[in-house]
Design a protein around this motif. Structure first.
Motif, PDB file in Angstrom:
ATOM      1  N   GLN A 152     -25.912 -24.109  46.014  1.00  0.00           N
ATOM      2  CA  GLN A 152     -27.222 -24.311  45.414  1.00  0.00           C
ATOM      3  C   GLN A 152     -27.225 -23.803  43.976  1.00  0.00           C
ATOM      4  OE1 GLN A 152     -29.569 -25.901  46.953  1.00  0.00           O
ATOM      5  NE2 GLN A 152     -28.874 -25.859  49.083  1.00  0.00           N
ATOM      6  N   ARG A 153     -27.946 -24.478  43.113  1.00  0.00           N
ATOM      7  CA  ARG A 153     -28.048 -24.031  41.724  1.00  0.00           C
ATOM      8  C   ARG A 153     -28.628 -22.623  41.648  1.00  0.00           C
ATOM      9  NH1 ARG A 153     -28.999 -29.474  41.366  1.00  0.00           N
ATOM     10  NH2 ARG A 153     -27.907 -30.587  39.679  1.00  0.00           N
ATOM     11  N   GLY A 154     -27.993 -21.793  40.798  1.00  0.00           N
ATOM     12  CA  GLY A 154     -28.527 -20.470  40.526  1.00  0.00           C
ATOM     13  C   GLY A 154     -28.105 -19.386  41.487  1.00  0.00           C
ATOM     14  N   GLU A 155     -27.346 -19.713  42.535  1.00  0.00           N
ATOM     15  CA  GLU A 155     -26.968 -18.673  43.488  1.00  0.00           C
ATOM     16  C   GLU A 155     -25.599 -18.092  43.148  1.00  0.00           C
ATOM     17  OE1 GLU A 155     -26.642 -19.855  47.588  1.00  0.00           O
ATOM     18  OE2 GLU A 155     -25.382 -21.580  47.139  1.00  0.00           O
ATOM     19  N   THR A 156     -25.377 -16.897  43.664  1.00  0.00           N
ATOM     20  CA  THR A 156     -24.085 -16.232  43.561  1.00  0.00           C
ATOM     21  C   THR A 156     -23.464 -16.206  44.943  1.00  0.00           C
ATOM     22  OG1 THR A 156     -24.795 -14.835  41.707  1.00  0.00           O
ATOM     23  CG2 THR A 156     -22.902 -14.073  42.986  1.00  0.00           C
ATOM     24  N   VAL A 157     -22.346 -16.905  45.090  1.00  0.00           N
ATOM     25  CA  VAL A 157     -21.674 -17.017  46.384  1.00  0.00           C
ATOM     26  C   VAL A 157     -20.318 -16.339  46.294  1.00  0.00           C
ATOM     27  CG1 VAL A 157     -20.655 -18.627  48.052  1.00  0.00           C
ATOM     28  CG2 VAL A 157     -22.849 -19.158  47.000  1.00  0.00           C
ATOM     29  N   LYS A 178     -25.753 -14.687  35.939  1.00  0.00           N
ATOM     30  CA  LYS A 178     -26.801 -15.378  36.693  1.00  0.00           C
ATOM     31  C   LYS A 178     -28.068 -15.510  35.851  1.00  0.00           C
ATOM     32  CE  LYS A 178     -29.093 -15.392  41.157  1.00  0.00           C
ATOM     33  NZ  LYS A 178     -29.166 -14.782  42.501  1.00  0.00           N
ATOM     34  N   THR A 183     -24.456 -20.684  37.968  1.00  0.00           N
ATOM     35  CA  THR A 183     -24.213 -20.595  39.398  1.00  0.00           C
ATOM     36  C   THR A 183     -22.810 -20.013  39.537  1.00  0.00           C
ATOM     37  OG1 THR A 183     -25.589 -22.531  39.819  1.00  0.00           O
ATOM     38  CG2 THR A 183     -24.000 -21.917  41.535  1.00  0.00           C
ATOM     39  N   ALA A 239     -23.920 -10.399  46.252  1.00  0.00           N
ATOM     40  CA  ALA A 239     -23.906 -11.853  46.473  1.00  0.00           C
ATOM     41  C   ALA A 239     -25.201 -12.297  47.135  1.00  0.00           C
ATOM     42  CB  ALA A 239     -22.719 -12.242  47.346  1.00  0.00           C
ATOM     43  N   ASP A 240     -25.640 -13.507  46.796  1.00  0.00           N
ATOM     44  CA  ASP A 240     -26.767 -14.103  47.516  1.00  0.00           C
ATOM     45  C   ASP A 240     -26.318 -14.592  48.891  1.00  0.00           C
ATOM     46  OD1 ASP A 240     -28.608 -13.852  45.342  1.00  0.00           O
ATOM     47  OD2 ASP A 240     -27.638 -15.552  44.388  1.00  0.00           O
ATOM     48  N   ARG A 241     -25.045 -14.974  48.952  1.00  0.00           N
ATOM     49  CA  ARG A 241     -24.498 -15.521  50.197  1.00  0.00           C
ATOM     50  C   ARG A 241     -22.996 -15.283  50.208  1.00  0.00           C
ATOM     51  NH1 ARG A 241     -23.613 -21.415  51.591  1.00  0.00           N
ATOM     52  NH2 ARG A 241     -24.225 -21.798  49.439  1.00  0.00           N
TER      53      ARG A 241
END
Length: 198
Positions: free
Chosen positions: A6-11, A156, A161, A175-177
Motif C-alpha cells: 500500500q502507498r505510504g506504508e513501511t513494510v 516516510k 513507501t 514497521a507498519d507491517r
C-alpha cells in the motif's frame, strides 16, 4: 504468493538466508520478471508495454550496492541541491565526501558508508517506493538505531513507501507491517515462530 504493498506504508520482510527475500525484492522492482502470475498497479497489469514506466516507481539499495556518481531526480534532472546536502547531514556523510555539480567526489568508502551514499542517491531521486535490502547490516550499532528511529520515519514523511529486508527484531516495531519468507513462501509475520525464521 499474493502480496499487496500500500502507498505510504513501511513494510519489513524477514526470513532466513536463501528463503527468497532478495528475489522477491527484485521481482517487486521489475528487475526480475515473474515466470507466472502478474503484478498490478491500481488494477493495471504490468506487461512489456508499461514495464519501463513501472520500474520508475522504485529506487533501491541492494546488498551488493553499486554507486552511481551522478545524482539525479526521478525525472532525470539534477537532484535538488538542498535535498542532497540535507541527506548528507542525515546520513552523517558531510565529512566523508563532497558533492560538486551533482557528482559524488569520493566513493572510496567502507561498505557501510557506501550504503549510506546509496540511500542518499535513492532518497534524492524522490521515487515513490524505496527498496532497502538489509541496508542496516553494514552499519555500526549507533547508526543502525539512527536508521530505524530517525531515517525511516523521515523517508516516510517525505512520501516514500518503504520495503525493507531486515533481521533487526529489536526494531520491528518501526514497521507498519511485517511479512516473512520461508522456503519461497510468503506469509504474515508470526512472532511465535520468529526464532526459526531469521
Amino acid at each position: 504468493m499474493d502480496f499487496t504493498l500500500q502507498r505510504g506504508e513501511t513494510v519489513f520482510l524477514i526470513g532466513q538466508n536463501g528463503s527468497g527475500k532478495s528475489t522477491l525484492s527484485l521481482l517487486l522492482s521489475g528487475l526480475y520478471l515473474p515466470t507466472s502470475g502478474h503484478i498490478e498497479v491500481d488494477d493495471t497489469t504490468i506487461d512489456a508495454n508499461n514495464r519501463w514506466a513501472y520500474r520508475q516507481y522504485f529506487s533501491s539499495v541492494f546488498t551488493d550496492v553499486h554507486l552511481f556518481s551522478h545524482l539525479l531526480s526521478g525525472d532525470g534532472q539534477l537532484a535538488d541541491t538542498n535535498l542532497i546536502h540535507a541527506w548528507l547531514q542525515h546520513l552523517r556523510m558531510h565529512n566523508k565526501t563532497e558533492i560538486v555539480d551533482g557528482h559524488i567526489q569520493n566513493t572510496a568508502l567502507s561498505q557501510g558508508q557506501k550504503k549510506r551514499l546509496g540511500l542518499l542517491i535513492a532518497a534524492v531521486e524522490q521515487r515513490p517506493v524505496l527498496i532497502l535490502d538489509e541496508w542496516a547490516a553494514d552499519q555500526d550499532p549507533h547508526f543502525r538505531k539512527v536508521f530505524y528511529e530517525q531515517l525511516l520515519p523521515l523517508l516516510k514523511q517525505q512520501g516514500h513507501t518503504i520495503f525493507a529486508i531486515s533481521h533487526d527484531d529489536k526494531y520491528f516495531h518501526h514497521a507498519d507491517r511485517i511479512i516473512q519468507m520461508h522456503q519461497g513462501k510468503l506469509t504474515d509475520y508470526d512472532p511465535a515462530s520468529a526464532h526459526s525464521s531469521f
